[in-house]
Design an enzyme around this catalytic site. Sequence first.
Site, PDB file in Angstrom:
ATOM      1  CG  HIS A  98      32.063 -49.468  32.453  1.00  0.00           C
ATOM      2  ND1 HIS A  98      31.471 -49.094  31.459  1.00  0.00           N
ATOM      3  CD2 HIS A  98      31.777 -49.010  33.814  1.00  0.00           C
ATOM      4  CE1 HIS A  98      30.842 -48.018  31.924  1.00  0.00           C
ATOM      5  NE2 HIS A  98      30.976 -47.889  33.287  1.00  0.00           N
TER       6      HIS A  98
ATOM      7  CD  GLU B  30      36.006 -39.128  36.828  1.00  0.00           C
ATOM      8  OE1 GLU B  30      35.088 -40.134  37.285  1.00  0.00           O
ATOM      9  OE2 GLU B  30      35.764 -38.188  36.062  1.00  0.00           O
TER      10      GLU B  30
END
Length: 394
Positions: A200, A133
Amino acid sequence: AVKDPISNYQTFLKKEGILSEAQDEAFRTEIKQEIDAHWAITQAEPDFVADLNEELNDVYEAFDYQEVSPSNETENIRVIDAISSALREAMQQHPNLVLMGQDIAEYGGAFKITDGFVAQFGKERVRNTPICESAIVSAANGLSINGYKAIVEMQFADFVSSGFNPIVNLLAKQRYRWGEKSDVVVRMPCGGGTQAGPFHSQTNEAWFTKTPGLKVVYPAFPFDAKGLLITAINDPNPVMYFEHKLLYRSIYQEVPKGYYTLPFGKASLLREGDQVTIISFGAGVHWALELLDKYPEISADLIDLRSLQPLDTEAILNSVKKTNRAIILQEDTLFGGIASDISSLIMEQAFEHLDAPVVRVGSLETAIPFMKTLEDQYLPKERFEKALLELIAY
């Protein structure tokens, strides 16, 4: 000094007869004169005078928002479809727009939002990335510097922690630091309710509302999701665009076809009443709607913030001055969240209008658990009902 490459190279050049003592001294004198001359210019400049407006205006690139009204032709679609539609419209509108993320190309992304985009726009503009990322966000910023627009999809908002540094120290500060915009949107699939566990399911908007230079958008309905995403892409500033996963396929709405925009910093008043002001965003808006349907006798203003940075403080204060009570619902853990700032805003600017303490409701101070019963306990939905009823009875 023994390992100093400059002095070692200097010795080598003299030993080889390439550089003489006279040449070395001439180079040094020339460089010192240049430094001294420019230092004198710097020292002669008048003392810097701080200008508050100039300082604040350095945080964001100027954005001339263009209102594009929606068409009368609509379709009944979900949040996920509205986001996909916004991306398609923006890709057509901006030939310099590049999408980046893990598995977003042929596979269409973890949630299939970019399914079919490669066939329509090509692999040059719909780019699969490594699982890194930090590198993705930094590459997006590099695209911006080179005249592109970039959208980064975090596969889940939780994973943004791996790209946190370039977001808060590169994207957010670049305009302030050296006057260059960072034309990047970071899409953030977020939120609980699907038993996806602590890595998540987070809704981590508070990490970014704290950081000057970032804009933070968090829609709760398909209509808002489309119009606000198109505006986010048009805006030359970095935008953190939150998409609640639980709402992706559960919330339908009539959404205009084609291209339209919605302004940042304008909340939506979903219900009107005079007993209490309810302020929320994301999934919390739908929890509040369910509760108001359950208790039709409650007369409430329900404000869907839609945009957290900039924040529609005017809508909040006007409502509280009318109802004299306020409750703020956020899905994030309570401490340090946006609800705390809104509560402070109300206390500081509408205190004399209050008939009861401002109430905040948020999730437990734990990581979000997997198991449904534990996740239900973690999330603030049930606690919100109790808190709202107590506030009205205060």
